[in-house]
Motif scaffolding. Structure first.
Motif, PDB file in Angstrom:
ATOM      1  N   PHE A 209       2.737 -38.792 -42.561  1.00  0.00           N
ATOM      2  CA  PHE A 209       2.155 -40.203 -41.833  1.00  0.00           C
ATOM      3  C   PHE A 209       3.517 -41.086 -42.450  1.00  0.00           C
ATOM      4  O   PHE A 209       4.785 -41.634 -41.713  1.00  0.00           O
ATOM      5  CB  PHE A 209       1.271 -40.592 -41.908  1.00  0.00           C
ATOM      6  N   TYR A 210       3.345 -41.523 -43.829  1.00  0.00           N
ATOM      7  CA  TYR A 210       3.998 -42.656 -44.163  1.00  0.00           C
ATOM      8  C   TYR A 210       5.487 -42.295 -44.918  1.00  0.00           C
ATOM      9  O   TYR A 210       5.768 -43.310 -43.847  1.00  0.00           O
ATOM     10  CB  TYR A 210       3.107 -42.813 -45.221  1.00  0.00           C
ATOM     11  N   VAL A 211       4.962 -41.352 -45.126  1.00  0.00           N
ATOM     12  CA  VAL A 211       7.267 -41.469 -45.687  1.00  0.00           C
ATOM     13  C   VAL A 211       7.525 -39.995 -44.878  1.00  0.00           C
ATOM     14  O   VAL A 211       8.690 -40.271 -44.484  1.00  0.00           O
ATOM     15  CB  VAL A 211       6.481 -40.425 -47.391  1.00  0.00           C
ATOM     16  N   GLU A 212       6.493 -39.203 -43.970  1.00  0.00           N
ATOM     17  CA  GLU A 212       7.893 -37.849 -43.953  1.00  0.00           C
ATOM     18  C   GLU A 212       8.235 -38.783 -42.244  1.00  0.00           C
ATOM     19  O   GLU A 212       9.128 -37.946 -41.531  1.00  0.00           O
ATOM     20  CB  GLU A 212       7.782 -36.608 -43.350  1.00  0.00           C
ATOM     21  N   THR A 213       7.352 -38.978 -41.544  1.00  0.00           N
ATOM     22  CA  THR A 213       6.914 -39.907 -40.131  1.00  0.00           C
ATOM     23  C   THR A 213       8.150 -40.989 -40.040  1.00  0.00           C
ATOM     24  O   THR A 213       9.013 -41.402 -39.511  1.00  0.00           O
ATOM     25  CB  THR A 213       6.323 -40.086 -39.308  1.00  0.00           C
ATOM     26  N   LEU A 214       7.208 -42.368 -40.707  1.00  0.00           N
ATOM     27  CA  LEU A 214       8.051 -43.782 -40.626  1.00  0.00           C
ATOM     28  C   LEU A 214       8.779 -43.746 -41.977  1.00  0.00           C
ATOM     29  O   LEU A 214       9.830 -45.096 -41.774  1.00  0.00           O
ATOM     30  CB  LEU A 214       6.395 -44.241 -41.031  1.00  0.00           C
TER      31      LEU A 214
ATOM     32  N   ARG B  78      15.626 -43.360 -41.850  1.00  0.00           N
ATOM     33  CA  ARG B  78      14.939 -41.982 -41.183  1.00  0.00           C
ATOM     34  C   ARG B  78      13.912 -42.874 -40.724  1.00  0.00           C
ATOM     35  O   ARG B  78      13.234 -44.051 -40.614  1.00  0.00           O
ATOM     36  CB  ARG B  78      14.114 -40.850 -41.971  1.00  0.00           C
ATOM     37  N   GLY B  79      12.829 -42.548 -39.321  1.00  0.00           N
ATOM     38  CA  GLY B  79      11.564 -42.945 -39.074  1.00  0.00           C
ATOM     39  C   GLY B  79      11.837 -44.519 -38.645  1.00  0.00           C
ATOM     40  O   GLY B  79      13.098 -44.790 -37.289  1.00  0.00           O
ATOM     41  N   ALA B  80      11.188 -45.193 -39.087  1.00  0.00           N
ATOM     42  CA  ALA B  80      11.738 -46.282 -37.783  1.00  0.00           C
ATOM     43  C   ALA B  80      12.351 -47.221 -39.400  1.00  0.00           C
ATOM     44  O   ALA B  80      12.236 -48.965 -38.578  1.00  0.00           O
ATOM     45  CB  ALA B  80       9.773 -47.401 -38.204  1.00  0.00           C
TER      46      ALA B  80
ATOM     47  N   ARG C 190      12.604 -45.906 -31.263  1.00  0.00           N
ATOM     48  CA  ARG C 190      12.687 -44.546 -32.169  1.00  0.00           C
ATOM     49  C   ARG C 190      11.692 -44.218 -32.239  1.00  0.00           C
ATOM     50  O   ARG C 190      11.451 -42.763 -32.186  1.00  0.00           O
ATOM     51  CB  ARG C 190      13.869 -44.993 -32.825  1.00  0.00           C
ATOM     52  N   ILE C 191      11.292 -44.680 -33.161  1.00  0.00           N
ATOM     53  CA  ILE C 191       9.691 -44.950 -34.041  1.00  0.00           C
ATOM     54  C   ILE C 191       8.715 -43.894 -32.991  1.00  0.00           C
ATOM     55  O   ILE C 191       7.548 -43.237 -32.808  1.00  0.00           O
ATOM     56  CB  ILE C 191       9.125 -45.534 -34.738  1.00  0.00           C
ATOM     57  N   ALA C 192       8.305 -44.806 -32.330  1.00  0.00           N
ATOM     58  CA  ALA C 192       7.710 -44.611 -30.198  1.00  0.00           C
ATOM     59  C   ALA C 192       7.706 -42.735 -30.270  1.00  0.00           C
ATOM     60  O   ALA C 192       6.894 -42.375 -29.723  1.00  0.00           O
ATOM     61  CB  ALA C 192       7.452 -45.100 -29.640  1.00  0.00           C
ATOM     62  N   ASP C 193       8.676 -42.781 -30.033  1.00  0.00           N
ATOM     63  CA  ASP C 193       9.464 -41.066 -29.633  1.00  0.00           C
ATOM     64  C   ASP C 193       9.098 -40.446 -30.418  1.00  0.00           C
ATOM     65  O   ASP C 193       8.246 -39.374 -30.008  1.00  0.00           O
ATOM     66  CB  ASP C 193      11.426 -41.144 -29.626  1.00  0.00           C
TER      67      ASP C 193
END
Lengths: 331, 331, 331, 331
Positions: free
Chosen positions: B25-30, B137-139, B221-224
């Motif tokens: 969640f925190y690293v790979e996504t956000l 990346r991410g957010a 973008r991060i919501a997407d």
């Protein structure tokens, strides 16, 4: 092959009870260009429009939608469309010359489901504002995109618009029934996701007309502007992203309660062999790919439509069994 | 003049029950940068951070917040802060060397309202990613901004943090009572709208920690991305604009239910004579300048905090009379 | 410890030859708020400014810069600053009451390198436009950020501003000489990348004053607007990203040829132990992290500055050996 | 009425000398999706593409363009197009089955001006990435938009593509001669500003292929990423706005020197009676509505094209009198 071809949804006429109040909202706040006006009507357009109007506001005793217009290629095609409609047993009303300013030969008809639609080809060309950035304001509205019909007869309306009028299906939603039933469809004539959405609801009503804006930042910006101008409660839903069509959206209610959508970021369909995208009504990401639940009134309220013959608003009928998607909020 | 000066809210430690799930969640996504990790903890930072970490995730039997850290100028100031706390009758726990990686001399203390706060000065400097756009990346998370405390003792907490610790008030909210009571305050040490918000709620709990992202487009973008990755239900509120602080926000719940805010677009306060902005709790544009109603759980749920001595989560107390703002949705 | 502390670069006064032409550019196009005006001067501010003005335009026989103002905490600090300047052998000119509208006690002095700087503390507070989105226009200018001095005495000016006035260094550029010489420095008092840049050039001249805008999209938007309004040739350089400070920028020349920068996206410095970033003059990504070569006139042309005593523009001196960075275009 | 209709420019094949180096640029940096690859070729697509590829990279001894492909509706139309070409005296080369992966019946032909064009209808459908936001990277490339031909025979090529192949003119540029001569034209089949630009230059060469990205922010973002990854010199021109087509652009050179454009923000043409926009070559806002002068190599350098029969690059011819627009920079 039919002898007329609809090019696109070209304009819509909304009923408003106070033209000055409507101008403050549509022109001074949202930034529509006012092409022409008289005591009865305002003719508005977006910055990408090259023709006289894509939105007409008409002073009326109550809100609602007077008509939706489809453009065809020529006056001959207008006549062919009229002949077709009469062949369907529908009553055509030819427009008087000058009745709708800037427009050439045109007729209106109530479609088999009660929607007041107009066919026309000619319209006065006006200044293109696309690069008049010095005049851009508000939501940077570019052009009309589509309208959304609410009807209890979703499957029949789909069949008529695709089978008889040549609309093509970009996306559709089915119920969870076995077998599934059609709940909604996104139909196109121009090369984008849609010109006409038809979805299950009390009808004939028009849920919204939708206008394309120049990018997501203008949707955020107009929300700021609306709030700062005192239109806080006119922001009904969004900003958010739809699963269907992928559009980034904001739904507004005008001071009379008419609903418009600001819309950006769907896709281009340049290939006629497009395979429609299917969604299930129970998929929560269908209506709201992410973001806040839609308020219940977004599903329960829509705009009544006029009789093209009498100008009276038509009575409406609810679906026998209303099916609503998940993720709805009460506040 | 006190002999220590808090520079800013510098990091926060969240409890998570599964480090791999938290990393996803925190690293790979956000897109947080993982500075270091071991079996017990992950040390994360944003792209504008020049120090070892601004977020620590610690494997724990339940979610919650272990501690919030304030940075001071020097180890001498750390010692002066400890002396001050002891003078307040509070029990200081000095951190063991290496107990929190990358960090120098530090102690933790339960503030008078139960919040676990840490004071430190030294921290290992690491690579600055601000222009490592190839790794963004991410957010596009830049840095930690603030934390938000929930406490039934809003006025007392305000008095202590401003009077004893030197926080300055940027904005505040009052109830509609006569005379009005303090409902919330946005307090700063660094030169932005806040480092610490204190608002009325069941406490001691921490409502959220907030991280600055590089512009509104990264919030969209991060919501997407979150939705596409299956984190649909982790998007709790937003995107929208707060009236208070003017920030554009998105609230997320991590897989354990801990809440973080992504935040952009407040303002700079370079002048110490800033006159606080006052809001009334009944003003609907205060919490949501525009946009969807906040879901009720946003007000009802927050993160329990640890005892700095035992590591146990502390019991909480509700306000005698809970006051909630308007524009709340149930879904 | 000195007995006055500069808070920030607070405003700048430009000389313009035609106030109406300047208003068309700064107010009607860029969107500065006009706080007050008379036959001689216009007092402008941005949307985040809470004080009377951050830009003054003064009718003058030729373009240039009248003065740059630093804000200190109190009138006592203004007096302390004056005493300090006199101790440096500089001639202080106290401003007449009302000479600069909205401003309290103030004096001006020519710094040792010829730059006309003002010290003041008090200024009239005016309406905050940050959330008056209904009035935002043009480039959405938020606040003044910094000024850039051109001087042949880069090292001496750096020493004076850091050593005597307490500026801190965020970034600096060195030549490729052995040993390297200081070519430019980015110095701050407020908590962002800089309030004052000092770089090698013919001086005393001011290269530009810089104003923060609300995000990159407003830089793109104002370029569109400027072009559509006939200010095509007023866009001198950009949009692009600087390596130094990471800012996204656009450089404009006003109708008199004065230069301003629109600026967004540097960083916050909340920690006083910030380690300055070093750049080499030969690194092409230093001035232009990406994007088109800067035009040669961007290096060759700057604004003359006034004598605070006579109002005459000062003569300038070129560096003995001018060093220019790579990536310069001739057109 | 011709018995085949081109739907759109559908893909382009570039020659690259090192596939791994090309993958690092196109896939790992720009974010193209790699549908399939072998030792000789990589087949790439954008996020809005529903078919196998819109860009093919082929290992070759030198850079250049192998072919440009136009899609028609059916294999019957492919055959009709071949018959038409043979009737024009051109030599058709039918593609072997599987020679271009994912593609059905197809032939290539050298058009009368030397350009290697392919006609096909069938192509394998692949996963649509439009809402796979979790996989979006780099420039968020959506789809191919157009190609730009350089030829000394601008008028003749215009006549052939509009008269024989049914392209429609959206915009065009004329010289300042009396009478004016055609300098360039923007021709469409799909409903956007263009599929094919034809402009005056040494030819047959292809100046660039252009790919649509999802908004201006992605153009700014990819410039940051390219610079951070060491592709500083691969950014050739922009970001900026073109007067023609209104597009926001960035021109890149791949590691072999092939040129691509990233493109966003032209307009939709849903009406066949579109009246072409005329520009004069001497209007500086035509090529660059605002922004830095184009570098001279942008006009002087383009990509050689292959013989569809031999695979050899074709010799080129310069226009008798080359006409260049204003606002060109040398650096």
């Amino acid at each position: 092959m039919r002898d007329f071809e609809i090019l696109r949804t070209a304009h819509v006429e909304y009923r408003v009870t106070d033209l000055d109040r409507a101008r403050a909202f549509y022109v001074e706040t949202l930034g529509f260009v006012e092409t022409a006006s008289d005591e009865r009507r305002m003719y508005l357009r977006g910055y990408e429009d090259r023709f006289h109007h894509s939105l007409v506001l008409t002073k009326s005793p109550s809100p609602g939608v007077s008509h939706v217009a489809f453009r065809v290629r020529s006056d001959d095609e207008v006549r062919a469309a009229a002949t077709f409609m009469e062949g369907q047993g529908l009553t055509v009303r030819w427009m008087d010359d000058g009745e709708e300013r800037g427009q050439g030969l045109a007729f209106r008809v109530q479609d088999p489901f009660g929607f007041p639609v107009e066919f026309f080809a000619g319209m006065e060309e006006v200044e293109w504002y696309l690069q008049r950035f010095d005049l851009h304001r508000g939501a940077n509205i570019l052009r009309i995109d589509h309208v959304n019909f609410f009807t209890p007869e979703v499957q029949r309306a789909y069949d008529w618009y695709t089978g008889e009028l040549g609309f093509q299906c970009s996306e559709y939603t089915v119920t969870d029934d076995d077998p599934p039933r059609l709940w909604g469809s996104w139909l196109r004539r121009k090369a984008t996701s849609h010109d006409l959405a038809i979805s299950m609801g009390t009808g004939p009503q028009i849920h919204h007309a939708s206008f394309v804006v120049d990018g997501r930042e203008h949707i955020l910006r107009i929300a700021d502007v609306l709030a700062a101008k005192g239109y806080y409660t006119n922001i009904e839903r969004g900003p958010g992203r739809h699963g269907t069509t992928n559009a980034f959206f904001l739904y507004l209610r005008d001071p009379d309660g008419n609903r418009i959508e600001l819309f950006t970021g769907d896709y281009l369909i340049a290939d006629p062999d497009w395979r429609p995208v299917q969604w299930k009504i129970s998929d929560p990401m269908r209506q709201t790919f992410w973001g806040a639940a839609a308020p219940r009134r977004w599903f329960n309220e829509a705009m009544a439509v006029e009789s093209v013959l009498t100008g009276e608003l038509l009575p409406v009928t609810a679906p026998e069994t209303m099916v609503l998607p998940p993720h709805i909020a009460d506040d």
